[in-house]
Scaffold this motif. Structure first.
Motif, PDB file in Angstrom:
ATOM      1  N   GLN A   1       0.825  -1.188   0.000  1.00 60.95           N
ATOM      2  CA  GLN A   1       0.000   0.000   0.000  1.00 60.95           C
ATOM      3  C   GLN A   1       0.869   1.251   0.000  1.00 60.95           C
ATOM      4  OE1 GLN A   1      -3.155   0.414  -0.223  1.00 60.95           O
ATOM      5  NE2 GLN A   1      -4.194  -1.453   0.418  1.00 60.95           N
ATOM      6  N   VAL A   2       0.439   2.233  -0.762  1.00 64.14           N
ATOM      7  CA  VAL A   2       1.121   3.531  -0.818  1.00 64.14           C
ATOM      8  C   VAL A   2       0.121   4.604  -0.418  1.00 64.14           C
ATOM      9  CG1 VAL A   2       2.223   5.227  -2.318  1.00 64.14           C
ATOM     10  CG2 VAL A   2       2.714   2.784  -2.623  1.00 64.14           C
ATOM     11  N   HIS A   3       0.574   5.529   0.397  1.00 64.31           N
ATOM     12  CA  HIS A   3      -0.279   6.627   0.832  1.00 64.31           C
ATOM     13  C   HIS A   3       0.428   7.946   0.623  1.00 64.31           C
ATOM     14  CE1 HIS A   3      -3.049   3.815   2.766  1.00 64.31           C
ATOM     15  NE2 HIS A   3      -1.983   3.194   3.231  1.00 64.31           N
ATOM     16  N   LEU A   4      -0.342   8.938   0.190  1.00 57.78           N
ATOM     17  CA  LEU A   4       0.136  10.316   0.111  1.00 57.78           C
ATOM     18  C   LEU A   4      -0.689  11.141   1.091  1.00 57.78           C
ATOM     19  CD1 LEU A   4       0.487  10.944  -3.735  1.00 57.78           C
ATOM     20  CD2 LEU A   4       2.196  10.080  -2.132  1.00 57.78           C
ATOM     21  N   VAL A   5      -0.019  11.826   1.999  1.00 52.11           N
ATOM     22  CA  VAL A   5      -0.717  12.601   3.017  1.00 52.11           C
ATOM     23  C   VAL A   5      -0.294  14.057   2.911  1.00 52.11           C
ATOM     24  CG1 VAL A   5      -1.145  12.924   5.473  1.00 52.11           C
ATOM     25  CG2 VAL A   5      -0.855  10.612   4.542  1.00 52.11           C
ATOM     26  N   GLU A   6      -1.284  14.917   2.652  1.00 50.66           N
ATOM     27  CA  GLU A   6      -1.027  16.350   2.496  1.00 50.66           C
ATOM     28  C   GLU A   6      -1.284  17.078   3.804  1.00 50.66           C
ATOM     29  OE1 GLU A   6      -3.136  15.781  -1.799  1.00 50.66           O
ATOM     30  OE2 GLU A   6      -3.980  15.605   0.207  1.00 50.66           O
ATOM     31  N   SER A   7      -0.636  18.220   3.948  1.00 49.81           N
ATOM     32  CA  SER A   7      -0.888  19.096   5.082  1.00 49.81           C
ATOM     33  C   SER A   7      -0.527  20.524   4.695  1.00 49.81           C
ATOM     34  CB  SER A   7      -0.068  18.670   6.301  1.00 49.81           C
ATOM     35  OG  SER A   7       1.308  18.711   6.008  1.00 49.81           O
ATOM     36  N   GLY A   8      -1.042  21.483   5.467  1.00 51.18           N
ATOM     37  CA  GLY A   8      -0.643  22.864   5.277  1.00 51.18           C
ATOM     38  C   GLY A   8      -1.684  23.781   4.675  1.00 51.18           C
ATOM     39  N   GLY A   9      -2.841  23.248   4.311  1.00 50.94           N
ATOM     40  CA  GLY A   9      -3.876  24.116   3.765  1.00 50.94           C
ATOM     41  C   GLY A   9      -4.515  24.976   4.836  1.00 50.94           C
ATOM     42  N   GLY A  10      -5.402  25.864   4.392  1.00 53.80           N
ATOM     43  CA  GLY A  10      -6.098  26.706   5.356  1.00 53.80           C
ATOM     44  C   GLY A  10      -6.637  27.958   4.720  1.00 53.80           C
ATOM     45  N   LEU A  11      -7.017  28.895   5.584  1.00 54.67           N
ATOM     46  CA  LEU A  11      -7.567  30.179   5.155  1.00 54.67           C
ATOM     47  C   LEU A  11      -6.485  31.252   5.287  1.00 54.67           C
ATOM     48  CD1 LEU A  11      -9.954  32.087   4.448  1.00 54.67           C
ATOM     49  CD2 LEU A  11     -10.426  32.189   6.912  1.00 54.67           C
ATOM     50  N   VAL A  12      -6.317  32.036   4.241  1.00 50.54           N
ATOM     51  CA  VAL A  12      -5.305  33.090   4.248  1.00 50.54           C
ATOM     52  C   VAL A  12      -5.852  34.307   3.517  1.00 50.54           C
ATOM     53  CG1 VAL A  12      -4.198  32.256   2.133  1.00 50.54           C
ATOM     54  CG2 VAL A  12      -2.867  33.573   3.795  1.00 50.54           C
ATOM     55  N   GLN A  13      -5.405  35.472   3.910  1.00 46.58           N
ATOM     56  CA  GLN A  13      -5.842  36.696   3.242  1.00 46.58           C
ATOM     57  C   GLN A  13      -5.093  36.889   1.924  1.00 46.58           C
ATOM     58  OE1 GLN A  13      -5.340  39.928   5.996  1.00 46.58           O
ATOM     59  NE2 GLN A  13      -7.272  39.483   7.038  1.00 46.58           N
ATOM     60  N   PRO A  14      -5.689  37.620   1.001  1.00 50.11           N
ATOM     61  CA  PRO A  14      -4.976  37.921  -0.251  1.00 50.11           C
ATOM     62  C   PRO A  14      -3.618  38.546   0.034  1.00 50.11           C
ATOM     63  CG  PRO A  14      -7.268  38.541  -0.451  1.00 50.11           C
ATOM     64  CD  PRO A  14      -7.062  38.148   0.991  1.00 50.11           C
ATOM     65  N   GLY A  15      -2.620  38.094  -0.709  1.00 53.20           N
ATOM     66  CA  GLY A  15      -1.254  38.557  -0.490  1.00 53.20           C
ATOM     67  C   GLY A  15      -0.476  37.718   0.498  1.00 53.20           C
ATOM     68  N   GLY A  16      -1.148  36.830   1.167  1.00 51.64           N
ATOM     69  CA  GLY A  16      -0.502  35.989   2.169  1.00 51.64           C
ATOM     70  C   GLY A  16       0.198  34.784   1.566  1.00 51.64           C
ATOM     71  N   SER A  17       0.731  33.941   2.470  1.00 48.84           N
ATOM     72  CA  SER A  17       1.506  32.765   2.051  1.00 48.84           C
ATOM     73  C   SER A  17       1.035  31.515   2.785  1.00 48.84           C
ATOM     74  CB  SER A  17       2.998  32.982   2.347  1.00 48.84           C
ATOM     75  OG  SER A  17       3.514  34.066   1.624  1.00 48.84           O
ATOM     76  N   LEU A  18       1.222  30.396   2.123  1.00 47.25           N
ATOM     77  CA  LEU A  18       1.002  29.093   2.719  1.00 47.25           C
ATOM     78  C   LEU A  18       2.032  28.130   2.164  1.00 47.25           C
ATOM     79  CD1 LEU A  18      -2.881  28.499   2.568  1.00 47.25           C
ATOM     80  CD2 LEU A  18      -1.514  28.795   4.623  1.00 47.25           C
ATOM     81  N   ARG A  19       2.346  27.109   2.949  1.00 46.12           N
ATOM     82  CA  ARG A  19       3.250  26.062   2.483  1.00 46.12           C
ATOM     83  C   ARG A  19       2.554  24.719   2.633  1.00 46.12           C
ATOM     84  NH1 ARG A  19       8.612  23.312   4.935  1.00 46.12           N
ATOM     85  NH2 ARG A  19       9.836  23.074   3.008  1.00 46.12           N
ATOM     86  N   LEU A  20       2.391  24.036   1.507  1.00 38.50           N
ATOM     87  CA  LEU A  20       1.809  22.702   1.513  1.00 38.50           C
ATOM     88  C   LEU A  20       2.912  21.651   1.530  1.00 38.50           C
ATOM     89  CD1 LEU A  20      -0.991  23.099  -1.210  1.00 38.50           C
ATOM     90  CD2 LEU A  20      -1.085  23.639   1.233  1.00 38.50           C
ATOM     91  N   SER A  21       2.630  20.549   2.221  1.00 37.31           N
ATOM     92  CA  SER A  21       3.554  19.414   2.251  1.00 37.31           C
ATOM     93  C   SER A  21       2.797  18.152   1.880  1.00 37.31           C
ATOM     94  CB  SER A  21       4.157  19.238   3.652  1.00 37.31           C
ATOM     95  OG  SER A  21       4.879  20.368   4.039  1.00 37.31           O
TER      96      SER A  21
END
Length: 121
Positions: A1-21
């Motif tokens: 079995q192989v799994h891909l697990v994402e994290s790092g999403g959310g709510l941000v204001q315009p101009g802001g930053s996020l980092r997904l993993s």
């Protein structure tokens, strides 16, 4: 079995930053290209960025200069640094990886479960 697990999403204001993993785990012999896709309501899933095992990258025109994809091969992990976010970036972001699970098994694409990114004031 192989799994891909994402994290790092959310709510941000315009101009802001996020980092997904996105971390791949399980029975993995090798990983080729890894990438991020996104799907906004009522729209088709589209490629955001991809990166080969040798770190060659490809970006959608709409994110060039704002997003950066990278990977850590030792950790089987891909990242998406998103800067200068816009409301048009709002979507569910999906991780994708082309993986060879074990000897004798063909390469195939695997997908994460998706993480919501909302850009709003």
């Amino acid at each position: 079995q192989v799994h891909l697990v994402e994290s790092g999403g959310g709510l941000v204001q315009p101009g802001g930053s996020l980092r997904l993993s996105c971390a791949a785990s399980g029975s993995i012999l090798a990983i080729n290209t890894m990438g991020w896709y996104r799907q906004a309501p009522g729209k088709e899933r589209e490629l955001v960025a991809s990166i080969t095992r040798g770190s060659s990258t490809n970006y959608a025109d709409s994110v060039k200069g704002r997003f950066t994809i990278s990977r850590d091969n030792a950790k089987n992990t891909v990242y998406l640094q998103m800067n200068s976010l816009k409301p048009m970036d709002t979507a569910v972001y999906y991780c994708n990886a082309n993986i060879k699970p074990q000897p004798g098994i063909y390469w195939r694409d695997y997908w994460g479960q998706g993480t919501q990114v909302t850009v709003s004031s």
